[in-house]
Design a protein around this motif. Structure first.
Motif, short mmCIF file in Angstrom:
data_model
loop_
_atom_site.label_atom_id
_atom_site.label_comp_id
_atom_site.label_asym_id
_atom_site.label_seq_id
_atom_site.Cartn_x
_atom_site.Cartn_y
_atom_site.Cartn_z
N VAL A 51 43.46 31.08 49.50
CA VAL A 51 44.53 31.64 48.67
C VAL A 51 44.62 33.13 49.00
O VAL A 51 43.60 33.80 49.20
N LEU A 52 45.83 33.66 49.10
CA LEU A 52 46.02 35.04 49.53
C LEU A 52 45.96 36.06 48.40
O LEU A 52 45.56 37.20 48.60
N LEU A 53 46.38 35.64 47.19
CA LEU A 53 46.45 36.55 46.05
C LEU A 53 46.13 35.79 44.77
O LEU A 53 46.68 34.71 44.55
N VAL A 54 45.24 36.36 43.97
CA VAL A 54 44.89 35.78 42.67
C VAL A 54 45.11 36.85 41.61
O VAL A 54 44.57 37.95 41.73
N TRP A 55 45.91 36.52 40.62
CA TRP A 55 46.07 37.39 39.47
C TRP A 55 45.16 36.89 38.36
O TRP A 55 45.36 35.79 37.83
N ALA A 56 44.15 37.67 38.01
CA ALA A 56 43.24 37.34 36.91
C ALA A 56 43.70 38.13 35.69
O ALA A 56 43.67 39.37 35.70
N ALA A 57 44.14 37.42 34.66
CA ALA A 57 44.71 38.05 33.47
C ALA A 57 43.66 38.09 32.36
O ALA A 57 43.03 37.08 32.05
N PHE A 58 43.50 39.26 31.76
CA PHE A 58 42.53 39.47 30.69
C PHE A 58 43.28 39.86 29.41
O PHE A 58 43.63 41.04 29.21
N PRO A 59 43.57 38.88 28.54
CA PRO A 59 44.40 39.12 27.35
C PRO A 59 43.87 40.20 26.41
O PRO A 59 44.66 41.00 25.90
N ASP A 60 42.56 40.24 26.16
CA ASP A 60 42.03 41.22 25.22
C ASP A 60 42.25 42.65 25.71
O ASP A 60 42.41 43.57 24.91
N GLU A 61 42.25 42.85 27.01
CA GLU A 61 42.43 44.18 27.59
C GLU A 61 43.87 44.44 28.00
O GLU A 61 44.21 45.57 28.36
N ARG A 62 44.68 43.36 28.02
CA ARG A 62 46.07 43.44 28.48
C ARG A 62 46.14 44.02 29.89
O ARG A 62 46.93 44.92 30.19
N THR A 63 45.27 43.48 30.76
CA THR A 63 45.24 43.90 32.15
C THR A 63 45.31 42.68 33.06
O THR A 63 44.98 41.56 32.65
N VAL A 64 45.76 42.93 34.29
CA VAL A 64 45.78 41.92 35.33
C VAL A 64 45.06 42.51 36.54
O VAL A 64 45.40 43.61 36.98
N GLU A 65 44.07 41.79 37.03
CA GLU A 65 43.39 42.21 38.25
C GLU A 65 43.94 41.37 39.39
O GLU A 65 43.86 40.14 39.36
N ALA A 66 44.53 42.04 40.37
CA ALA A 66 45.07 41.36 41.54
C ALA A 66 43.99 41.34 42.61
O ALA A 66 43.63 42.39 43.15
N HIS A 67 43.47 40.16 42.90
CA HIS A 67 42.48 39.98 43.96
C HIS A 67 43.24 39.57 45.21
O HIS A 67 43.82 38.48 45.25
N HIS A 68 43.26 40.45 46.19
CA HIS A 68 44.02 40.20 47.41
C HIS A 68 43.06 39.94 48.56
O HIS A 68 42.03 40.62 48.68
N ALA A 69 43.39 38.98 49.41
CA ALA A 69 42.51 38.59 50.50
C ALA A 69 42.16 39.76 51.41
O ALA A 69 41.05 39.82 51.93
N GLU A 70 43.09 40.70 51.60
CA GLU A 70 42.84 41.81 52.51
C GLU A 70 42.74 43.17 51.82
O GLU A 70 42.09 44.07 52.32
N GLN A 71 43.40 43.32 50.67
CA GLN A 71 43.46 44.62 50.01
C GLN A 71 42.44 44.81 48.90
O GLN A 71 42.42 45.86 48.25
N GLY A 72 41.61 43.82 48.65
CA GLY A 72 40.61 43.94 47.59
C GLY A 72 41.23 43.73 46.22
O GLY A 72 42.17 42.95 46.06
N VAL A 73 40.71 44.45 45.22
CA VAL A 73 41.14 44.28 43.84
C VAL A 73 41.95 45.49 43.39
O VAL A 73 41.54 46.63 43.56
N VAL A 74 43.13 45.21 42.82
CA VAL A 74 43.99 46.24 42.23
C VAL A 74 44.14 45.91 40.76
O VAL A 74 44.45 44.76 40.41
N ILE A 75 43.93 46.88 39.88
CA ILE A 75 44.01 46.66 38.43
C ILE A 75 45.35 47.18 37.92
O ILE A 75 45.73 48.32 38.18
N TYR A 76 46.06 46.29 37.20
CA TYR A 76 47.33 46.64 36.57
C TYR A 76 47.12 46.66 35.05
O TYR A 76 46.64 45.69 34.48
N ARG A 77 47.50 47.77 34.43
CA ARG A 77 47.36 47.91 32.98
C ARG A 77 48.70 47.63 32.31
O ARG A 77 49.72 47.45 32.97
#
Length: 186
Positions: A136-162
């Motif tokens: 899988v190329l991209l996984v969005w891990a959503a954390f409801p309590d924090e209202r954040t999404v961590e984008a796990h990208h196969a090449e770019q690592g992890v990007v956190i969206y608030r």
């Protein structure tokens, strides 16, 4: 003298039959892993991700957006069937006119995993990394309590969206963006 018994490993086809009998869970290397439905908040957040993705993908005929824990075969012999909360499979991987009544043999390019009340952060991140290991190329891990999404990208690592950020589809869904905050609103 003790006799050691060999456990029966379940196949993906047997899991599909069990699901029609009410079994809810995944199959990991032939072993059934039952889980409980995660609840209304989890389902609503998954539905919000699904709606945003579907609106973008369907109008452009880019592929399919799957929801409701579709089974995806990620390993065989012994079989592993995992169930993402939401997934996107491009039309180039799975043509729009091709029917698929069972579990997907085609890996999605994008998976969304919403943290359930019973999950730990590590469990969600481990599942994201498992998806990446399987292609899988991209996984969005959503954390409801924090209202954040961590984008796990196969090449770019992890990007956190608030909550104040715009989530984007990176190179997996170029042009896709949506505000993060509404994904978590009731």
């Amino acid at each position: 003298m003790a006799i050691e018994t060999i456990p029966h490993l379940v196949t993906a086809d047997e899991l599909l039959e069990l699901s029609s009998d009410g079994f809810y869970g995944e199959l990991i290397r032939g072993v059934l892993c039952e889980s409980m439905p995660p609840g209304v908040d989890h389902a609503q957040i998954a539905a919000e991700f699904c709606a945003e993705l579907r609106n973008f993908v369907k109008s452009r005929r880019l592929g399919r957006v799957l929801a409701g824990d579709p089974g995806v075969k990620v390993e065989r012999d012994p079989d592993t069937v995992r169930a993402p909360d939401v997934a996107f499979i491009s039309a180039s991987r799975l043509p729009l006119d091709q029917r698929n009544p069972g579990y997907s043999e085609v890996l999605p390019e994008l998976v969304v995993e919403v943290k359930s009340p019973s999950d730990s952060r590590d469990q969600v991140n481990d599942k994201a990394e498992m998806w990446l290991r399987h292609g899988v190329l991209l996984v969005w891990a959503a954390f409801p309590d924090e209202r954040t999404v961590e984008a796990h990208h196969a090449e770019q690592g992890v990007v956190i969206y608030r909550a104040d950020d715009e989530l984007d589809g990176m190179d997996v869904l170029p042009g896709f963006t949506c505000a993060v905050a509404p994904l978590f609103e009731a």
